[in-house]
Motif scaffolding. Structure first.
Motif, PDB file in Angstrom:
ATOM      1  N   GLU A  34      20.952  72.455  36.325  1.00 34.23           N
ATOM      2  CA  GLU A  34      19.775  71.599  36.176  1.00 34.23           C
ATOM      3  C   GLU A  34      19.134  71.377  37.539  1.00 34.23           C
ATOM      4  O   GLU A  34      19.810  71.061  38.514  1.00 34.23           O
ATOM      5  N   MET A  35      17.827  71.556  37.587  1.00 34.23           N
ATOM      6  CA  MET A  35      17.069  71.365  38.815  1.00 34.23           C
ATOM      7  C   MET A  35      15.892  70.448  38.546  1.00 34.23           C
ATOM      8  O   MET A  35      15.327  70.452  37.450  1.00 34.23           O
ATOM      9  N   PHE A  36      15.524  69.664  39.568  1.00 32.50           N
ATOM     10  CA  PHE A  36      14.452  68.692  39.427  1.00 32.50           C
ATOM     11  C   PHE A  36      13.321  69.014  40.406  1.00 32.50           C
ATOM     12  O   PHE A  36      13.546  69.607  41.467  1.00 32.50           O
ATOM     13  N   PRO A  37      12.091  68.601  40.070  1.00 25.54           N
ATOM     14  CA  PRO A  37      10.939  68.877  40.939  1.00 25.54           C
ATOM     15  C   PRO A  37      11.115  68.282  42.330  1.00 25.54           C
ATOM     16  O   PRO A  37      11.458  67.105  42.474  1.00 25.54           O
ATOM     17  N   GLY A  38      10.902  69.092  43.331  1.00 24.41           N
ATOM     18  CA  GLY A  38      11.068  68.666  44.714  1.00 24.41           C
ATOM     19  C   GLY A  38      12.324  69.223  45.355  1.00 24.41           C
ATOM     20  O   GLY A  38      12.428  69.258  46.587  1.00 24.41           O
ATOM     21  N   GLN A  39      13.282  69.659  44.547  1.00 29.75           N
ATOM     22  CA  GLN A  39      14.502  70.227  45.105  1.00 29.75           C
ATOM     23  C   GLN A  39      14.239  71.644  45.623  1.00 29.75           C
ATOM     24  O   GLN A  39      13.203  72.248  45.348  1.00 29.75           O
ATOM     25  N   PRO A  56      15.449  78.373  53.308  1.00 34.13           N
ATOM     26  CA  PRO A  56      15.152  77.320  52.324  1.00 34.13           C
ATOM     27  C   PRO A  56      13.854  77.626  51.586  1.00 34.13           C
ATOM     28  O   PRO A  56      12.821  77.878  52.204  1.00 34.13           O
ATOM     29  N   ILE A  57      13.914  77.603  50.253  1.00 33.06           N
ATOM     30  CA  ILE A  57      12.745  77.899  49.423  1.00 33.06           C
ATOM     31  C   ILE A  57      12.637  76.830  48.335  1.00 33.06           C
ATOM     32  O   ILE A  57      13.611  76.528  47.648  1.00 33.06           O
ATOM     33  N   SER A  58      11.454  76.263  48.165  1.00 34.45           N
ATOM     34  CA  SER A  58      11.234  75.242  47.133  1.00 34.45           C
ATOM     35  C   SER A  58      11.398  75.823  45.735  1.00 34.45           C
ATOM     36  O   SER A  58      11.082  76.999  45.498  1.00 34.45           O
ATOM     37  N   VAL A  59      11.862  74.992  44.835  1.00 41.81           N
ATOM     38  CA  VAL A  59      11.869  75.373  43.424  1.00 41.81           C
ATOM     39  C   VAL A  59      10.421  75.323  42.939  1.00 41.81           C
ATOM     40  O   VAL A  59       9.798  74.271  42.881  1.00 41.81           O
ATOM     41  N   ASN A  60       9.882  76.499  42.618  1.00 45.18           N
ATOM     42  CA  ASN A  60       8.499  76.591  42.170  1.00 45.18           C
ATOM     43  C   ASN A  60       8.369  76.233  40.692  1.00 45.18           C
ATOM     44  O   ASN A  60       7.436  75.539  40.271  1.00 45.18           O
ATOM     45  N   PHE A  61       9.335  76.695  39.894  1.00 46.44           N
ATOM     46  CA  PHE A  61       9.298  76.439  38.458  1.00 46.44           C
ATOM     47  C   PHE A  61      10.634  76.840  37.863  1.00 46.44           C
ATOM     48  O   PHE A  61      11.327  77.707  38.393  1.00 46.44           O
ATOM     49  N   VAL A  62      10.994  76.179  36.777  1.00 49.66           N
ATOM     50  CA  VAL A  62      12.170  76.575  36.001  1.00 49.66           C
ATOM     51  C   VAL A  62      11.707  76.819  34.574  1.00 49.66           C
ATOM     52  O   VAL A  62      11.259  75.896  33.893  1.00 49.66           O
ATOM     53  N   ASP A  63      11.764  78.075  34.155  1.00 52.36           N
ATOM     54  CA  ASP A  63      11.408  78.451  32.789  1.00 52.36           C
ATOM     55  C   ASP A  63      12.676  78.340  31.945  1.00 52.36           C
ATOM     56  O   ASP A  63      13.508  79.248  31.924  1.00 52.36           O
ATOM     57  N   LYS A  64      12.818  77.207  31.273  1.00 48.63           N
ATOM     58  CA  LYS A  64      14.049  76.952  30.534  1.00 48.63           C
ATOM     59  C   LYS A  64      14.203  77.880  29.335  1.00 48.63           C
ATOM     60  O   LYS A  64      15.314  78.247  28.965  1.00 48.63           O
ATOM     61  N   ALA A  65      13.084  78.284  28.731  1.00 48.18           N
ATOM     62  CA  ALA A  65      13.152  79.180  27.581  1.00 48.18           C
ATOM     63  C   ALA A  65      13.709  80.544  27.976  1.00 48.18           C
ATOM     64  O   ALA A  65      14.472  81.164  27.225  1.00 48.18           O
ATOM     65  N   LEU A  95      22.370  79.036  47.194  1.00 50.66           N
ATOM     66  CA  LEU A  95      23.019  77.732  47.156  1.00 50.66           C
ATOM     67  C   LEU A  95      22.013  76.776  46.538  1.00 50.66           C
ATOM     68  O   LEU A  95      20.895  76.629  47.043  1.00 50.66           O
ATOM     69  N   LEU A  96      22.399  76.113  45.428  1.00 54.67           N
ATOM     70  CA  LEU A  96      21.432  75.298  44.691  1.00 54.67           C
ATOM     71  C   LEU A  96      22.127  74.327  43.729  1.00 54.67           C
ATOM     72  O   LEU A  96      23.307  74.532  43.438  1.00 54.67           O
ATOM     73  N   PRO A  97      21.394  73.292  43.283  1.00 54.41           N
ATOM     74  CA  PRO A  97      20.123  72.811  43.834  1.00 54.41           C
ATOM     75  C   PRO A  97      20.401  71.876  45.009  1.00 54.41           C
ATOM     76  O   PRO A  97      21.443  71.219  45.056  1.00 54.41           O
ATOM     77  N   LEU A  98      19.471  71.784  45.919  1.00 53.39           N
ATOM     78  CA  LEU A  98      19.647  70.981  47.128  1.00 53.39           C
ATOM     79  C   LEU A  98      18.538  69.937  47.247  1.00 53.39           C
ATOM     80  O   LEU A  98      17.425  70.126  46.774  1.00 53.39           O
ATOM     81  N   GLY A  99      18.871  68.829  47.914  1.00 50.65           N
ATOM     82  CA  GLY A  99      17.886  67.790  48.182  1.00 50.65           C
ATOM     83  C   GLY A  99      17.633  66.860  47.012  1.00 50.65           C
ATOM     84  O   GLY A  99      18.227  66.997  45.940  1.00 50.65           O
ATOM     85  N   ASN A 100      16.748  65.901  47.249  1.00 52.43           N
ATOM     86  CA  ASN A 100      16.384  64.946  46.202  1.00 52.43           C
ATOM     87  C   ASN A 100      15.132  65.427  45.473  1.00 52.43           C
ATOM     88  O   ASN A 100      14.717  66.566  45.645  1.00 52.43           O
ATOM     89  N   SER A 101      14.533  64.581  44.691  1.00 51.89           N
ATOM     90  CA  SER A 101      13.386  64.996  43.877  1.00 51.89           C
ATOM     91  C   SER A 101      12.303  63.931  43.919  1.00 51.89           C
ATOM     92  O   SER A 101      12.509  62.811  44.392  1.00 51.89           O
ATOM     93  N   PHE A 102      11.131  64.308  43.418  1.00 49.58           N
ATOM     94  CA  PHE A 102      10.035  63.346  43.281  1.00 49.58           C
ATOM     95  C   PHE A 102      10.402  62.311  42.225  1.00 49.58           C
ATOM     96  O   PHE A 102      11.149  62.592  41.283  1.00 49.58           O
ATOM     97  N   SER A 103       9.852  61.121  42.367  1.00 51.17           N
ATOM     98  CA  SER A 103      10.086  60.070  41.382  1.00 51.17           C
ATOM     99  C   SER A 103       8.964  60.083  40.347  1.00 51.17           C
ATOM    100  O   SER A 103       7.852  60.539  40.613  1.00 51.17           O
ATOM    101  N   VAL A 104       9.272  59.585  39.180  1.00 54.45           N
ATOM    102  CA  VAL A 104       8.324  59.560  38.062  1.00 54.45           C
ATOM    103  C   VAL A 104       8.026  58.112  37.708  1.00 54.45           C
ATOM    104  O   VAL A 104       8.950  57.295  37.609  1.00 54.45           O
ATOM    105  N   PRO A 105       6.765  57.728  37.522  1.00 53.18           N
ATOM    106  CA  PRO A 105       6.437  56.356  37.121  1.00 53.18           C
ATOM    107  C   PRO A 105       7.135  55.979  35.818  1.00 53.18           C
ATOM    108  O   PRO A 105       7.362  56.834  34.952  1.00 53.18           O
ATOM    109  N   THR A 106       7.474  54.719  35.685  1.00 49.59           N
ATOM    110  CA  THR A 106       8.158  54.269  34.470  1.00 49.59           C
ATOM    111  C   THR A 106       7.188  54.084  33.309  1.00 49.59           C
ATOM    112  O   THR A 106       7.545  54.300  32.157  1.00 49.59           O
ATOM    113  N   ALA A 107       5.947  53.694  33.618  1.00 48.46           N
ATOM    114  CA  ALA A 107       4.954  53.486  32.560  1.00 48.46           C
ATOM    115  C   ALA A 107       4.001  54.669  32.500  1.00 48.46           C
ATOM    116  O   ALA A 107       3.687  55.283  33.519  1.00 48.46           O
TER     117      ALA A 107
END
Length: 260
Positions: A34-39, A56-65, A95-107
């Protein structure tokens, strides 16, 4: 949890003279971690005599399908140039996933979210936008580049939100820098997320601070190891010097010293 995995290249698309889009999946068809945006990931570059450290390369996208990880790579050195030469079927150690991720608003109601990317810094904005769309938000994208030829993945971004662009030469979108785009004058945003060259991110951070907008930035400091040992990526913050690879790469601008 960090993992060291051998992934296999399913596609390597040359987007222009400087950028390629590499898609990878697991060799045994097991699910990707599992990877999150910003990692980000650290790529071992084999076959390059001058490349000793992972890239180091940013996660551009994860195509789960399709169980695919996308990496947008700018060929600027021996390591990244070698990566852009990968062929379908090549095995790549990450080596993955590394780092933290962006936060998402609650509302969801009343949220106006703007995702700003410049250059290869557009990479994490795609997965972030897709994740926000999946959670019921309607993000907007503001992408900046030197010219039309440097704007990447516009059709992919358009799947997840309205896309605005600036180019320095005026060949596409509005002329100038992202902080001069009219969308900033026409819409009151509640949150801004950004990644790109540091001068651009500093300008965005100052705009957000001046307009009392919540803002998160994804730093592009050199991250040679990815887990806080080499100290290449140290960033000065309000809490002292920290490693961007372990405490970041995503930071709220209130924690940085850019706007003080």
């Amino acid at each position: 949890m960090k993992k060291m995995l051998d992934l296999v290249v399913t596609e390597n698309n040359q987007l222009n003279q400087s950028y390629c889009l590499i898609k990878l999946t697991t060799t045994d068809h097991s699910p990707l971690p599992e990877m999150f945006p910003g990692q980000f990931v650290e790529v071992r570059v084999d076959g390059s005599s001058s490349t000793y450290l992972r890239r180091p390369i940013s996660v551009n996208f994860v195509d789960k399908a399709k169980n695919e990880l996308w990496l947008l790579v700018q060929a600027i050195g021996d390591g990244t140039r070698k990566m852009c030469e990968y062929n379908k079927g090549d095995i790549v150690n990450l080596l993955l996933p590394l780092g933290n991720s962006f936060s998402v608003p609650t509302a969801k109601e009343g949220q106006e979210l703007l995702l700003i990317g410049g250059g290869v810094g557009t990479a994490p904005m795609l997965y972030l936008g897709a994740s926000l769309k999946e959670k019921g938000f309607s993000p907007k994208f503001l992408l900046g580049a030197r010219s039309k030829n440097d704007l990447l993945q516009l059709d992919d971004f358009a799947r997840y939100g309205e896309v605005f662009c600036t180019t320095e030469d005026g060949s596409y979108g509005e002329t100038g820098y992202v902080t001069n785009h009219s969308v900033l004058k026409n819409t009151r945003f509640t949150s801004i997320y950004t990644c790109g060259p540091k001068p651009m991110m500093v300008a965005v951070a100052r705009y957000a601070n001046d307009h009392e907008i919540n803002c998160e930035v994804s730093l592009e400091n050199m991250m040679a190891c990815g887990f806080g040992v080499c100290l290449c990526c140290v960033e000065k913050t309000s809490e002292g010097n920290i490693c961007a690879c372990t405490d970041g790469p995503v930071f709220n601008i209130e924690k940085l010293t850019w706007i003080n």
